[in-house]
Design an enzyme around this catalytic site. Structure first.
Site, PDB file in Angstrom:
ATOM      1  N   LYS A   1       0.841  -1.197   0.000  1.00 55.95           N
ATOM      2  CA  LYS A   1       0.000   0.000   0.000  1.00 55.95           C
ATOM      3  C   LYS A   1       0.882   1.254   0.000  1.00 55.95           C
ATOM      4  CE  LYS A   1      -0.453  -0.173   5.043  1.00 55.95           C
ATOM      5  NZ  LYS A   1      -1.369  -0.206   6.195  1.00 55.95           N
TER       6      LYS A   1
ATOM      7  N   MET B   1      11.817  24.516   1.649  1.00 52.87           N
ATOM      8  CA  MET B   1      11.010  23.690   0.763  1.00 52.87           C
ATOM      9  C   MET B   1      11.847  22.833  -0.175  1.00 52.87           C
ATOM     10  SD  MET B   1       8.029  24.767  -1.961  1.00 52.87           S
ATOM     11  CE  MET B   1       6.964  25.459  -0.698  1.00 52.87           C
TER      12      MET B   1
ATOM     13  N   ARG C   1     -10.657   0.326  15.134  1.00 58.08           N
ATOM     14  CA  ARG C   1     -10.356   1.134  13.963  1.00 58.08           C
ATOM     15  C   ARG C   1     -11.177   0.640  12.776  1.00 58.08           C
ATOM     16  NH1 ARG C   1      -4.285   1.750  11.550  1.00 58.08           N
ATOM     17  NH2 ARG C   1      -4.774  -0.392  10.923  1.00 58.08           N
TER      18      ARG C   1
ATOM     19  N   TYR D   1      17.102  30.502   6.526  1.00 61.47           N
ATOM     20  CA  TYR D   1      16.023  31.321   7.059  1.00 61.47           C
ATOM     21  C   TYR D   1      16.184  31.594   8.546  1.00 61.47           C
ATOM     22  CZ  TYR D   1      13.180  30.840   2.817  1.00 61.47           C
ATOM     23  OH  TYR D   1      12.699  30.910   1.533  1.00 61.47           O
TER      24      TYR D   1
END
Length: 348
Positions: free
Chosen positions: A37, A295, A128, A242
């Site tokens: 998965k 990023m 669940r 930053y």
């Protein structure tokens, strides 16, 4: 200095197959499936499914019906593909086998797919997915007469071998399923390691296939190399990145590396002032990650290197995936499944 190369995620298929065979060998004669998965835990579902089929897997598990076609194309028509989310409204499982989780799903599936294969999940205490014990008791005879392929449940605390929840769930599962005459499954990787009483007829190894804990004997499957795009000499008192979060206390050679939180390298790996939380590696030489993770870019202190490499490794033999996960405050599953699509995935 400026360099250019791509972000490379290498997948060692021979290690993947060896991990499958090792876990299969621990499974006390039960069949071993392959859990693929989330796009094969982020590594490419078709690639890992084909390799697992070569290693002997005949059963595969995905989370969603939409994940099944890529696996089917890789493993051929004879393999069984189970869909853990079951048969949701508007999501036809096609030739995959839905793992039905509730009376609603059961009746929907039988109304729209009469005579087609299905499986059942029971809630043994995780709260669940799965039929509650009273729901199962009410429909058990009808469901069994329809001939499910598998009846399964899932352990909540299998990565903690001494947790009392394991024995409670084992007892609950046995109470609901002993004598049903249908193949049963309870264990993923952690459950396999708990021992034979947890294995039943089919085990479902996932993270252990990909080199992660709790399978401590797993061979590493993933390495991640990140390109150095520029280097510079930073002088004492100058800052990097930053918010001026890292300031040089001495002359430092800094490499800017092309990857960031858009690629699954979480901002939690940003250095805490002068103290690094994680390293990038050139072979076995550790280069502290300094400053903020942004990023698309991170920065590392490469002063310890005599030569500037084309790339630095975040995941490698020197720093396995679970070491990266520990630094992030998470687990190996999240690291692997967060790896973005900008990496060039190379299966070897």
């Amino acid at each position: 200095m400026e360099e250019s190369s791509s972000m490379v995620l290498k997948i060692d298929l021979s290690a993947l197959k060896a991990n499958y065979r090792a876990l299969s060998g621990l499974a006390s004669g039960a069949r071993a499936a392959g859990v693929v998965k989330a796009n094969g835990y982020g590594l490419d579902a078709a690639t890992v499914s084909a390799a697992l089929a070569e290693a002997g897997a005949q059963d595969f598990f995905v989370a969603l019906a939409s994940e099944a076609p890529a696996v089917r194309s890789a493993v051929g028509g004879k393999a069984r593909i189970f869909v853990l989310s079951g048969h949701m409204s508007g999501a036809d499982p096609g030739d995959a086998i839905p793992v039905l989780n509730s009376p609603e799903q059961y009746f929907r599936d039988r109304a729209t797919r009469p005579g087609r294969p299905f499986a059942i999940q029971l809630d043994s205490g995780m709260n669940r997915l799965g039929f509650e014990p009273d729901e199962w008791a009410a429909l058990k005879a009808e469901i069994l007469s329809a001939g499910p392929e598998l009846v399964m449940s899932h352990l909540a605390c299998a990565d903690e071998p001494d947790h009392p929840m394991n024995a409670r769930q084992l007892g609950a599962f046995r109470a609901m399923t002993d004598g049903i005459g249908v193949p049963r499954s309870l264990s993923a990787t952690g459950g396999i390691l708990l021992g034979a009483e947890y294995h039943f007829d089919l085990v479902r190894p996932g993270i252990g296939l990909y080199g992660g804990l709790p399978f401590a004997d797993a061979l590493p499957v993933v390495s991640l190399s990140l390109p150095v795009v520029q280097t510079r000499e930073v002088q004492p008192g100058e800052s990097v990145g930053y918010s001026n979060s890292w300031t040089a206390s001495h002359a430092t050679r800094v490499a800017t590396v092309a990857a960031g939180y858009a690629d699954g390298i979480h901002r939690t790996l940003s250095s805490d002032g002068a103290r690094p939380r994680i390293y990038l590696y050139a072979g076995d030489v550790a280069c502290p990650l300094i400053g903020r993770v942004s990023m698309d870019l991170i920065t590392a202190d490469i002063s310890a290197l005599s030569d500037v490499p084309d790339a630095l490794d975040l995941i490698s033999a020197a720093q396995p995936v679970d070491a990266v996960a520990d630094a992030m405050g998470t687990i190996g599953y999240e690291v692997l499944t967060s790896l973005g699509q900008r990496y060039e995935r190379i299966a070897q």
